[in-house]
Design a protein around this motif. Structure first.
Motif, PDB file in Angstrom:
ATOM      1  N   TRP A  40       0.744  -1.105  -0.139  1.00  0.00           N
ATOM      2  CA  TRP A  40       0.052  -0.170   0.048  1.00  0.00           C
ATOM      3  C   TRP A  40       0.815   1.364  -0.024  1.00  0.00           C
ATOM      4  N   LYS A 246      -3.917   5.451   6.309  1.00  0.00           N
ATOM      5  CA  LYS A 246      -4.208   4.434   5.032  1.00  0.00           C
ATOM      6  C   LYS A 246      -3.996   2.988   5.702  1.00  0.00           C
ATOM      7  N   TRP A 291      -9.767  -2.002  -1.167  1.00  0.00           N
ATOM      8  CA  TRP A 291      -9.409  -0.685  -0.119  1.00  0.00           C
ATOM      9  C   TRP A 291      -8.430   0.185  -1.247  1.00  0.00           C
ATOM     10  N   MET A 293      -8.928   1.296  -4.070  1.00  0.00           N
ATOM     11  CA  MET A 293      -9.709   2.159  -4.714  1.00  0.00           C
ATOM     12  C   MET A 293      -9.837   3.514  -4.243  1.00  0.00           C
ATOM     13  N   SER A 294      -9.641   3.435  -2.790  1.00  0.00           N
ATOM     14  CA  SER A 294      -9.670   4.875  -2.008  1.00  0.00           C
ATOM     15  C   SER A 294      -8.258   5.760  -2.204  1.00  0.00           C
ATOM     16  N   ARG A 296      -6.528   7.090  -4.281  1.00  0.00           N
ATOM     17  CA  ARG A 296      -6.535   8.395  -5.125  1.00  0.00           C
ATOM     18  C   ARG A 296      -6.747   9.571  -3.971  1.00  0.00           C
ATOM     19  N   TRP A 297      -7.688   9.338  -3.329  1.00  0.00           N
ATOM     20  CA  TRP A 297      -8.244  10.536  -2.346  1.00  0.00           C
ATOM     21  C   TRP A 297      -7.003  10.759  -1.213  1.00  0.00           C
ATOM     22  N   PHE A 298      -6.367   9.482  -0.885  1.00  0.00           N
ATOM     23  CA  PHE A 298      -5.308   9.674   0.113  1.00  0.00           C
ATOM     24  C   PHE A 298      -3.928  10.272  -0.512  1.00  0.00           C
TER      25      PHE A 298
END
Length: 305
Positions: A40, A246, A291, A293-294, A296-298
Motif C-alpha cells: 500500500w 491508510k 481498499w 480504490m480509495s 487516489r483520495w489519500f
C-alpha cells in the motif's frame, strides 16, 4: 536435542516473555501487516514480491510437513518441556518450521529489496531472532528452523530478479503457480493415504486447514491482480500522516472481513473448510482491490495546491 536442553536450562520468565513476543513475528498477522504496508505505501511490485515469497514458502513448507511428518520435540522426547504459552501456535508437524519460513520469507524479502540500511538490519535481525525463539520455546529443533530458513532464503534470491526487475510482466504467472501448488497441497492433504498414529491426526487436520487457506488466497490474487492493474492502478505515494491513516483504516477493514465473515461463512458452508478458502479469497480482494480504490483520495489530501 542437546541445544534444546541447553536453551531449556537458561529459561526465565523475562526471556520467556521476550521470545513469545518475538515469535509472533512469524505469525500470519505479522505477514499480513508487513505485506500490506509494503504493497500500500512503499512499492506495489515489492509488495507482490513479499507476497510471492511468503506464499510459495508456506506452500512448500506445508508439503514438506506432510511428506516427512516429523513429530514435535516434546513428542520425540517426553522428558523435554516447552514454554506452555507457545503450544497453541505449534500446530501441525514439526519439520520444517513454519514460523521460520514465514518470518524469514517476509522480513528477509523486505530487507533484501530495501535500499535503506536501517530497514535491512532490522529485518535481518528478525530473520535470526524468530528461528531462535522457536528453539528457545521448545517447539522446533535446529534442523526444523534451519531448513525453514534456507527455504525462504532460496525463494528470496530466485524471485527477486524476476518480480522486482523493471518490465517484468509474469507476476500473474507466479500467482498461477501458487494456485496450482495450493490445489496440489489440498489434494495431498485430503486424499493421500497417510499412515499415522491417532494422536497425530490433528497435525494432518492442520495441513488441510492451511491448504484451504492457501487455495483461497491464490484465487483472490489471480482475480485481484489483473483487475487492480487494469482498473485501479493505484499510487503508493502520500504524505506520511495519510500513509499511517491508510494503513490503520485498511487493516481495520481487512480485520473486519477476516473475523466478521468467519461465523456467517462457517454457517453457510456447514462448517466445511471451503468457508475458510472463501474468506481468505475475500480478504485478498479487500486488501488488493477494494481498499486501494480509495488511494487516489489519500494521495491528494495534504498536498498543497
Amino acid at each position: 536435542m542437546e541445544l534444546l536442553y541447553w536453551l531449556e536450562a537458561i529459561r526465565c520468565r523475562a526471556l520467556d516473555n521476550l521470545m513469545l513476543l518475538v515469535t509472533n513475528l512469524g505469525e500470519e498477522t505479522a505477514f499480513l501487516v508487513a505485506a500490506m504496508i509494503v504493497f500500500w505505501c512503499v512499492d506495489k511490485k515489492k509488495g507482490y514480491y513479499v507476497l510471492a515469497v511468503g506464499l510459495l514458502g508456506t506452500l512448500i513448507n506445508q508439503f514438506m510437513k506432510l511428506a516427512f511428518r516429523v513429530p514435535r520435540p516434546w513428542v520425540q522426547d517426553p522428558d523435554f518441556t516447552i514454554v506452555e504459552q507457545a503450544r497453541e501456535a505449534a500446530a501441525g508437524f514439526s519439520f520444517p518450521s513454519g514460523h521460520s519460513t514465514s518470518a524469514v520469507g517476509t522480513f528477509g524479502a523486505i530487507g533484501y529489496s530495501s535500499g535503506n540500511k536501517l530497514v535491512k538490519y532490522c529485518c535481518y535481525a528478525v530473520c535470526v531472532l524468530v528461528p531462535l525463539s522457536r528453539m528457545y520455546l521448545g517447539v522446533h529443533t535446529p534442523a526444523d528452523v534451519l531448513v525453514g530458513t534456507l527455504l525462504s532464503v532460496v525463494l528470496i534470491r530466485i524471485l527477486s530478479p524476476m518480480i522486482c526487475r523493471p518490465g517484468f510482466r509474469k507476476t500473474g504467472g507466479i500467482f498461477a503457480l501458487v494456485l496450482a501448488l495450493a490445489a496440489g497441497l489440498l489434494l495431498f492433504a485430503e486424499h493421500y493415504p497417510f499412515s499415522i498414529e491417532a494422536s497425530q491426526l490433528q497435525n494432518l487436520a492442520s495441513g488441510s486447514k492451511n491448504a484451504y487457506t492457501m487455495l483461497g488466497t491464490a484465487i483472490g490474487l489471480l482475480i485481484g491482480y489483473p483487475l487492480e492493474h487494469k482498473y485501479v492502478n493505484f499510487e503508493t505515494k502520500a504524505v506520511w500522516w495519510a500513509q499511517i491513516l491508510k494503513v490503520i483504516l485498511g487493516f481495520a477493514l481487512v480485520l473486519a472481513v477476516k473475523e466478521g465473515l468467519r461465523a456467517p461463512l462457517d454457517a453457510l458452508f456447514a462448517g466445511h473448510l471451503i468457508a475458510r478458502a472463501v474468506r481468505y479469497c475475500l480478504i485478498v480482494l479487500t486488501a488488493g482491490l477494494l481498499w486501494p480504490m480509495s488511494f487516489r483520495w489519500f494521495s491528494k489530501i495534504g498536498v498543497k495546491k
